[in-house]
Design a protein around this motif. Structure first.
Motif, short mmCIF file in Angstrom:
data_model
loop_
_atom_site.label_atom_id
_atom_site.label_comp_id
_atom_site.label_asym_id
_atom_site.label_seq_id
_atom_site.Cartn_x
_atom_site.Cartn_y
_atom_site.Cartn_z
N LEU A 18 -57.79 -24.29 44.69
CA LEU A 18 -58.41 -23.04 44.29
C LEU A 18 -59.27 -23.36 43.08
O LEU A 18 -58.80 -23.95 42.11
CB LEU A 18 -57.34 -22.01 43.94
CG LEU A 18 -57.82 -20.66 43.43
CD1 LEU A 18 -58.63 -19.93 44.51
CD2 LEU A 18 -56.64 -19.82 42.98
N ILE A 19 -60.54 -22.99 43.15
CA ILE A 19 -61.48 -23.32 42.08
C ILE A 19 -62.08 -22.03 41.53
O ILE A 19 -62.60 -21.21 42.29
CB ILE A 19 -62.62 -24.22 42.62
CG1 ILE A 19 -62.03 -25.49 43.21
CG2 ILE A 19 -63.63 -24.53 41.52
CD1 ILE A 19 -63.01 -26.32 44.01
N TRP A 20 -62.00 -21.87 40.23
CA TRP A 20 -62.62 -20.73 39.55
C TRP A 20 -63.96 -21.21 39.00
O TRP A 20 -64.02 -22.12 38.18
CB TRP A 20 -61.73 -20.20 38.44
CG TRP A 20 -62.37 -19.15 37.59
CD1 TRP A 20 -62.69 -19.25 36.27
CD2 TRP A 20 -62.79 -17.85 38.01
NE1 TRP A 20 -63.27 -18.09 35.83
CE2 TRP A 20 -63.35 -17.21 36.89
CE3 TRP A 20 -62.75 -17.16 39.22
CZ2 TRP A 20 -63.86 -15.92 36.93
CZ3 TRP A 20 -63.26 -15.88 39.26
CH2 TRP A 20 -63.80 -15.27 38.14
N THR A 21 -65.05 -20.58 39.45
CA THR A 21 -66.38 -21.00 39.02
C THR A 21 -66.97 -20.08 37.96
O THR A 21 -68.05 -20.36 37.46
CB THR A 21 -67.34 -21.06 40.22
OG1 THR A 21 -67.51 -19.74 40.74
CG2 THR A 21 -66.82 -21.99 41.29
N GLY A 22 -66.30 -18.98 37.65
CA GLY A 22 -66.78 -18.06 36.63
C GLY A 22 -67.12 -16.70 37.21
O GLY A 22 -67.22 -16.52 38.42
N GLU A 23 -67.29 -15.76 36.31
CA GLU A 23 -67.64 -14.39 36.69
C GLU A 23 -69.05 -14.33 37.26
O GLU A 23 -69.93 -15.07 36.83
CB GLU A 23 -67.55 -13.45 35.47
CG GLU A 23 -66.18 -13.33 34.85
CD GLU A 23 -65.20 -12.54 35.70
OE1 GLU A 23 -65.62 -11.85 36.66
OE2 GLU A 23 -63.99 -12.62 35.40
N TYR A 24 -69.25 -13.44 38.20
CA TYR A 24 -70.58 -13.26 38.81
C TYR A 24 -71.61 -12.88 37.75
O TYR A 24 -72.75 -13.32 37.81
CB TYR A 24 -70.53 -12.19 39.91
CG TYR A 24 -69.72 -12.61 41.11
CD1 TYR A 24 -70.25 -13.46 42.06
CD2 TYR A 24 -68.43 -12.14 41.29
CE1 TYR A 24 -69.52 -13.86 43.17
CE2 TYR A 24 -67.68 -12.52 42.40
CZ TYR A 24 -68.24 -13.38 43.33
OH TYR A 24 -67.50 -13.76 44.41
N SER B 41 -60.22 -23.27 34.11
CA SER B 41 -61.22 -24.30 34.35
C SER B 41 -60.71 -25.44 35.21
O SER B 41 -61.46 -26.31 35.60
CB SER B 41 -61.72 -24.85 33.01
OG SER B 41 -60.64 -25.41 32.29
N SER B 42 -59.41 -25.44 35.52
CA SER B 42 -58.86 -26.53 36.33
C SER B 42 -58.76 -26.13 37.79
O SER B 42 -58.68 -24.95 38.13
CB SER B 42 -57.48 -26.93 35.79
OG SER B 42 -56.60 -25.84 35.87
N ARG B 43 -58.76 -27.14 38.63
CA ARG B 43 -58.55 -26.92 40.07
C ARG B 43 -57.05 -26.78 40.30
O ARG B 43 -56.28 -27.62 39.88
CB ARG B 43 -59.09 -28.10 40.87
CG ARG B 43 -60.57 -28.27 40.73
CD ARG B 43 -61.12 -29.58 41.28
NE ARG B 43 -60.20 -30.40 42.03
CZ ARG B 43 -60.51 -30.98 43.18
NH1 ARG B 43 -61.71 -30.87 43.68
NH2 ARG B 43 -59.64 -31.73 43.82
N VAL B 44 -56.66 -25.72 40.99
CA VAL B 44 -55.25 -25.43 41.21
C VAL B 44 -54.89 -25.81 42.64
O VAL B 44 -55.48 -25.28 43.59
CB VAL B 44 -54.96 -23.92 40.97
CG1 VAL B 44 -53.49 -23.62 41.23
CG2 VAL B 44 -55.37 -23.51 39.56
#
Length: 114
Positions: free
Chosen positions: A36-42, A73-76
């Motif tokens: 699961l990757i968080w790339t930031g708010e739209y 910021s980390s890949r889960v």
């Protein structure tokens, strides 16, 4: 003449409806491990959440089901069950790519037990 036109439209409607139904029937649940990757708010030119499985990335259509605690910021590492929706999402954030859309059925974080 009107009867023929109406009959033709009914046949076309039935054909188109059955094609969509058959395509949906082919969709199957998939269980896989990935990240699961968080790339930031739209609003900050991010793309929200992405799922990476192997070398492929996917965009969850229902990313609102993902807990905010994963906005890091980390890949889960996760195990997830999902359905491919046979649609492409045009990323207009950060990078310009097309990505396949999925619907998450369930997702669990993989916890490293050391």
């Amino acid at each position: 003449m009107n009867f023929t036109r109406i009959f033709s439209l009914c046949i076309a409607f039935c054909f188109l409806t059955s094609c969509n139904f058959n395509r949906d029937q082919l969709q199957q649940n998939v269980v896989a491990e990935g990240y699961l990757i968080w790339t930031g708010e739209y609003s900050n030119d991010g793309c929200g959440f992405l799922i990476e499985i192997g070398s492929m990335k996917y965009k969850p259509e229902n990313e609102s089901v993902i807990d905010d605690k994963y906005k890091t910021s980390s890949r889960v590492p996760v195990e997830l069950e999902f359905i491919g929706l046979n649609r492409i999402f045009e990323l207009s954030c950060g990078e310009s790519n097309e990505i396949e859309v999925i619907e998450i059925i369930s997702m669990n974080e993989i916890v490293d037990e050391e």
